[in-house]
Design a protein around this motif. Sequence first.
Motif, PDB file in Angstrom:
ATOM      1  N   PRO A 142       0.841  -1.211   0.000  1.00 37.87           N
ATOM      2  CA  PRO A 142       0.000   0.000   0.000  1.00 37.87           C
ATOM      3  C   PRO A 142       0.869   1.252   0.000  1.00 37.87           C
ATOM      4  CG  PRO A 142      -0.732  -1.571   1.678  1.00 37.87           C
ATOM      5  CD  PRO A 142       0.595  -2.069   1.178  1.00 37.87           C
ATOM      6  N   LEU A 143       0.320   2.313  -0.549  1.00 39.29           N
ATOM      7  CA  LEU A 143       1.066   3.561  -0.696  1.00 39.29           C
ATOM      8  C   LEU A 143       0.316   4.696   0.006  1.00 39.29           C
ATOM      9  CD1 LEU A 143       3.400   5.205  -2.016  1.00 39.29           C
ATOM     10  CD2 LEU A 143       1.851   5.542  -3.964  1.00 39.29           C
ATOM     11  N   ASP A 144       1.057   5.397   0.897  1.00 37.86           N
ATOM     12  CA  ASP A 144       0.515   6.602   1.534  1.00 37.86           C
ATOM     13  C   ASP A 144       1.062   7.786   0.761  1.00 37.86           C
ATOM     14  OD1 ASP A 144      -0.292   8.721   3.070  1.00 37.86           O
ATOM     15  OD2 ASP A 144       0.279   7.809   4.987  1.00 37.86           O
ATOM     16  N   ILE A 145       0.217   8.392  -0.044  1.00 36.35           N
ATOM     17  CA  ILE A 145       0.685   9.416  -0.969  1.00 36.35           C
ATOM     18  C   ILE A 145       1.164  10.677  -0.262  1.00 36.35           C
ATOM     19  CG2 ILE A 145      -1.507  10.629  -1.389  1.00 36.35           C
ATOM     20  CD1 ILE A 145      -0.781  10.482  -4.384  1.00 36.35           C
ATOM     21  N   SER A 146       0.703  10.885   0.981  1.00 36.88           N
ATOM     22  CA  SER A 146       1.157  12.067   1.726  1.00 36.88           C
ATOM     23  C   SER A 146       2.567  11.861   2.260  1.00 36.88           C
ATOM     24  CB  SER A 146       0.201  12.365   2.885  1.00 36.88           C
ATOM     25  OG  SER A 146       0.168  11.278   3.804  1.00 36.88           O
ATOM     26  N   VAL A 147       2.959  10.591   2.450  1.00 32.63           N
ATOM     27  CA  VAL A 147       4.306  10.279   2.952  1.00 32.63           C
ATOM     28  C   VAL A 147       5.271  10.062   1.801  1.00 32.63           C
ATOM     29  CG1 VAL A 147       5.672   8.655   4.317  1.00 32.63           C
ATOM     30  CG2 VAL A 147       3.346   9.273   5.039  1.00 32.63           C
ATOM     31  N   ASP A 148       4.786   9.365   0.753  1.00 34.76           N
ATOM     32  CA  ASP A 148       5.622   9.069  -0.411  1.00 34.76           C
ATOM     33  C   ASP A 148       5.080   9.833  -1.613  1.00 34.76           C
ATOM     34  OD1 ASP A 148       7.235   7.114   0.948  1.00 34.76           O
ATOM     35  OD2 ASP A 148       5.507   5.745   0.845  1.00 34.76           O
ATOM     36  N   PRO A 149       5.478  11.084  -1.803  1.00 37.98           N
ATOM     37  CA  PRO A 149       4.984  11.871  -2.938  1.00 37.98           C
ATOM     38  C   PRO A 149       5.418  11.231  -4.263  1.00 37.98           C
ATOM     39  CG  PRO A 149       6.805  12.981  -1.850  1.00 37.98           C
ATOM     40  CD  PRO A 149       6.452  11.823  -0.979  1.00 37.98           C
ATOM     41  N   PRO A 150       4.708  11.503  -5.355  1.00 36.33           N
ATOM     42  CA  PRO A 150       4.987  10.849  -6.641  1.00 36.33           C
ATOM     43  C   PRO A 150       6.418  11.022  -7.123  1.00 36.33           C
ATOM     44  CG  PRO A 150       2.879  11.996  -6.718  1.00 36.33           C
ATOM     45  CD  PRO A 150       3.521  12.374  -5.414  1.00 36.33           C
ATOM     46  N   GLU A 151       6.992  12.177  -6.884  1.00 39.91           N
ATOM     47  CA  GLU A 151       8.339  12.402  -7.414  1.00 39.91           C
ATOM     48  C   GLU A 151       9.384  11.487  -6.795  1.00 39.91           C
ATOM     49  OE1 GLU A 151       7.264  15.653  -4.405  1.00 39.91           O
ATOM     50  OE2 GLU A 151       6.366  14.689  -6.185  1.00 39.91           O
ATOM     51  N   THR A 152       9.048  10.832  -5.667  1.00 33.49           N
ATOM     52  CA  THR A 152       9.997   9.914  -5.037  1.00 33.49           C
ATOM     53  C   THR A 152       9.905   8.508  -5.618  1.00 33.49           C
ATOM     54  OG1 THR A 152       8.423   9.316  -3.281  1.00 33.49           O
ATOM     55  CG2 THR A 152       9.861  11.224  -2.889  1.00 33.49           C
ATOM     56  N   LEU A 153       8.906   8.276  -6.461  1.00 31.98           N
ATOM     57  CA  LEU A 153       8.708   6.940  -7.041  1.00 31.98           C
ATOM     58  C   LEU A 153       9.432   6.862  -8.373  1.00 31.98           C
ATOM     59  CD1 LEU A 153       4.875   6.608  -6.318  1.00 31.98           C
ATOM     60  CD2 LEU A 153       6.801   5.853  -4.888  1.00 31.98           C
ATOM     61  N   SER A 154      10.280   5.873  -8.511  1.00 29.96           N
ATOM     62  CA  SER A 154      11.140   5.794  -9.697  1.00 29.96           C
ATOM     63  C   SER A 154      10.681   4.763 -10.723  1.00 29.96           C
ATOM     64  CB  SER A 154      12.578   5.465  -9.270  1.00 29.96           C
ATOM     65  OG  SER A 154      12.611   4.224  -8.571  1.00 29.96           O
ATOM     66  N   LYS A 155       9.729   3.893 -10.343  1.00 28.26           N
ATOM     67  CA  LYS A 155       9.296   2.861 -11.272  1.00 28.26           C
ATOM     68  C   LYS A 155       8.049   3.316 -12.024  1.00 28.26           C
ATOM     69  CE  LYS A 155      11.237  -1.084  -8.769  1.00 28.26           C
ATOM     70  NZ  LYS A 155      10.954  -2.400  -8.160  1.00 28.26           N
ATOM     71  N   PHE A 156       7.968   2.879 -13.284  1.00 27.11           N
ATOM     72  CA  PHE A 156       6.848   3.250 -14.139  1.00 27.11           C
ATOM     73  C   PHE A 156       6.224   1.990 -14.759  1.00 27.11           C
ATOM     74  CE2 PHE A 156       9.626   6.889 -13.959  1.00 27.11           C
ATOM     75  CZ  PHE A 156       8.761   7.974 -13.866  1.00 27.11           C
ATOM     76  N   LYS A 157       4.943   2.104 -15.078  1.00 27.58           N
ATOM     77  CA  LYS A 157       4.257   1.030 -15.790  1.00 27.58           C
ATOM     78  C   LYS A 157       3.246   1.657 -16.730  1.00 27.58           C
ATOM     79  CE  LYS A 157       3.838  -2.909 -13.957  1.00 27.58           C
ATOM     80  NZ  LYS A 157       4.585  -3.681 -14.976  1.00 27.58           N
ATOM     81  N   MET A 158       3.172   1.082 -17.904  1.00 24.59           N
ATOM     82  CA  MET A 158       2.278   1.616 -18.916  1.00 24.59           C
ATOM     83  C   MET A 158       0.818   1.331 -18.565  1.00 24.59           C
ATOM     84  SD  MET A 158       4.010   3.199 -21.216  1.00 24.59           S
ATOM     85  CE  MET A 158       2.726   3.355 -22.464  1.00 24.59           C
ATOM     86  N   VAL A 159      -0.012   2.266 -18.914  1.00 26.30           N
ATOM     87  CA  VAL A 159      -1.468   2.106 -18.822  1.00 26.30           C
ATOM     88  C   VAL A 159      -2.037   2.363 -20.226  1.00 26.30           C
ATOM     89  CG1 VAL A 159      -3.595   3.042 -17.872  1.00 26.30           C
ATOM     90  CG2 VAL A 159      -1.578   2.812 -16.399  1.00 26.30           C
ATOM     91  N   PRO A 160      -2.739   1.419 -20.809  1.00 24.40           N
ATOM     92  CA  PRO A 160      -3.078   0.097 -20.248  1.00 24.40           C
ATOM     93  C   PRO A 160      -1.942  -0.897 -20.452  1.00 24.40           C
ATOM     94  CG  PRO A 160      -4.105   0.356 -22.393  1.00 24.40           C
ATOM     95  CD  PRO A 160      -3.419   1.665 -22.108  1.00 24.40           C
ATOM     96  N   GLU A 161      -1.909  -1.874 -19.544  1.00 28.76           N
ATOM     97  CA  GLU A 161      -0.920  -2.949 -19.640  1.00 28.76           C
ATOM     98  C   GLU A 161      -1.309  -4.066 -18.675  1.00 28.76           C
ATOM     99  OE1 GLU A 161       3.742  -2.645 -20.022  1.00 28.76           O
ATOM    100  OE2 GLU A 161       3.174  -2.691 -17.897  1.00 28.76           O
ATOM    101  N   ILE A 162      -0.990  -5.297 -19.078  1.00 30.56           N
ATOM    102  CA  ILE A 162      -1.247  -6.463 -18.232  1.00 30.56           C
ATOM    103  C   ILE A 162       0.066  -6.893 -17.601  1.00 30.56           C
ATOM    104  CG2 ILE A 162      -2.090  -8.844 -18.186  1.00 30.56           C
ATOM    105  CD1 ILE A 162      -4.210  -6.787 -18.783  1.00 30.56           C
ATOM    106  N   TRP A 163       0.018  -7.230 -16.309  1.00 29.34           N
ATOM    107  CA  TRP A 163       1.207  -7.773 -15.655  1.00 29.34           C
ATOM    108  C   TRP A 163       0.812  -8.987 -14.839  1.00 29.34           C
ATOM    109  CZ3 TRP A 163       0.632  -6.823 -10.292  1.00 29.34           C
ATOM    110  CH2 TRP A 163      -0.228  -5.775  -9.951  1.00 29.34           C
ATOM    111  N   GLN A 164       1.787  -9.811 -14.540  1.00 31.01           N
ATOM    112  CA  GLN A 164       1.530 -11.088 -13.890  1.00 31.01           C
ATOM    113  C   GLN A 164       1.193 -10.883 -12.419  1.00 31.01           C
ATOM    114  OE1 GLN A 164       1.073 -12.953 -16.314  1.00 31.01           O
ATOM    115  NE2 GLN A 164       2.757 -14.386 -16.523  1.00 31.01           N
ATOM    116  N   ALA A 165       0.018 -11.347 -12.041  1.00 32.40           N
ATOM    117  CA  ALA A 165      -0.353 -11.273 -10.625  1.00 32.40           C
ATOM    118  C   ALA A 165       0.209 -12.439  -9.841  1.00 32.40           C
ATOM    119  CB  ALA A 165      -1.872 -11.250 -10.482  1.00 32.40           C
TER     120      ALA A 165
END
Length: 678
Positions: free
Chosen positions: A59-82
């Motif tokens: 889970p992500l708390d956006i007030s603690v971890d602002p978006p600019e601190t996140l370095s990974k990206f994923k395309m939308v739309p896209e399927i990934w293995q659950a």
Amino acid sequence: MIRHLTKLLILAGLLSGCEGSRHAKPVIHNGHLDLSHWNFEDQGAVELHGPWRFVKGEPLDISVDPPETLSKFKMVPEIWQAQEPNALFESSANFGYGTYILTVQLPRELYSQTIGLRLGETFMASRVRAWDRQGQTVLGDIRQGNPSPIPKNEQPVAYEPLGKIIIPTDGFIMIQYEISNHIFKRTGVLEAPVIDDYERLSADLFRDFFLRAFIVGVCLIIGIFHFVLYNQRRDDTSALGFGVLCCFMAAREFTTARFVEFMGLVNSKETFEFMIRMTYLCLPTMVIATWKFYAGLNLLRGIYIPITNIFCFGYGIALIILTMTFDPIIFTNLLWLYLLHLVVGCITGICFLAYYCIKGDSLVIKITIAFVILVIGVANDILHHRQVIDTMWISPYTFIAFILIQSAIISGKSAAAFRKAQHSYNQLAKVFYPHQIKAMEAGQNLEDSMPVAKSEACVISFDIAGSSKINSPGTRQFFRDIFSKCGEIMMEGYDEETLQANAFRVKELGDGFLCTVGFPFSSPQGHIFEGAIVLSLRFMNAFCECLNEFNYPHPIYCGIGVVHGPVQSFFPDSSPIEYDLFGHGLTLATRYEEMRKFILKETGKKGNIIILQRHVFESLPPEMQNDFVRFDLTHGDAYVRDDPGAMVLYYRILNREQIVAAQPVASANKIVDQLQAS
């Protein structure tokens, strides 16, 4: 045909090119989309497809971890293995949950207004929240179930595809898109969310729902209609196959459109899993139904019969068993098996149809057009699902076109069958009486359409004297005209309810015929003896009318024998089954008519003659008896074959001129009038 297809492809390419240029939108860069100068009223909606920032498994708390601190990206739309390949039989909390983050700069002049956000297809638990720049204030919240990194807390049932976002003062929003899936292998966002005016998105959503509901309704109605056709004609398996195909397509569209969740009818995880099973179950079932439809149309010939039985039916049944018995995490991991069944079935069908199209089979050409349309839709959806191409889901629409064309084919087949049946009935009307045809239409057997019994009847034997010596090109037509007019006379007074008619024609004998009065048809006049004499006179009159038209240079005469005797009706046990009569009465009528030569020789006269059995004569009223002359058989060597007890017979000779003259005809009409009056 190839030229027309080429034109259509070029037109489709031009239209798609125009569509692409019209929808050129701002793009996402590093998880941020700048719409500060975008006019939604004039420029329309924006699809939020592109690289979103992504956190997987926690889970992500956006007030603690602002978006600019996140370095990974994923395309939308896209399927990934659950689920990882080694964890097929147990869900993994680390890989079934993820959070997407996208920052969007909206026009500042929209401050305090609302903007709409429509979610794309996820088919899993998801939640979208919009935050202000600090991540402290929720500007919008859209729930589709309850996503959770813990499998037991996941609830993928609620469906809320559209929500409102309040635009803050600076126009900057952060979209947090949580999804989780611990039910089947793949997860991710299947369709990118869309941001636009809320009312416009709401209208688009309603239009999409209405269209998909229309597709479900059309498929369901056509499917039920073909089940009714099959119930009426159990040998028409094409209707059964097509009915199953339409109904399962309706079921698949109903589940993928998520009508059940949208109406709040799904309230448990187990029910949602059942909906997943139904979605997968429809794939092999539709392939089986399609080939059953083609087999019912007798299009699978030769080697295709065992091939379709093994692959389409055997393989399809195996997939159905797999879907119904294993957990979704198992069969969803084996999606390629379903796609293999679908793709190979389509390719095999195309090759088969192409072969018969080359041979010029018109029915196959029509089916090929429908099949190609369906395959285009299926191929598009497979490639779109695999994210090879960025289009839309079109298989429901191509399927509508497919079933409409196939319905037209089945309707044409039914219409052709009706025309053949109508033609057959028209031909049967030349052989059978109307009441027999109605009885067979009502489901009765032919053997039950006429009385089978022993009875007594007056029998009339009509014969043209010296017919073998008539030498004229119109001889055959002359005979046909006589028998046709006599047949019409016999059918006068026909009543299919009471089985009445002037006479029943037993058979034609080349230059003559036999008919009975009183059985199996009762006589409209009631008195069969008088009716037989009236018919004999009318037969002679018809003979003379045809003789006048024939205009033969030499005299031609006819002879009639009338007797009363036993007859028996029957249907033969072997084909062809034709109602017939036999009995001593038929034999006697022929024998009495054969006395013509002897009587004419003894009297030295020529002309048309009616010869009566003594019993018939004595059953006539005196005014009719006066027209006949007694002929004694006790002197000389005269006798009637097969009637050794006959001591006397009665005859009446009428030459051509007498019959054509008004008096005999008027006399016959007078007798008819008297009988009808009595």
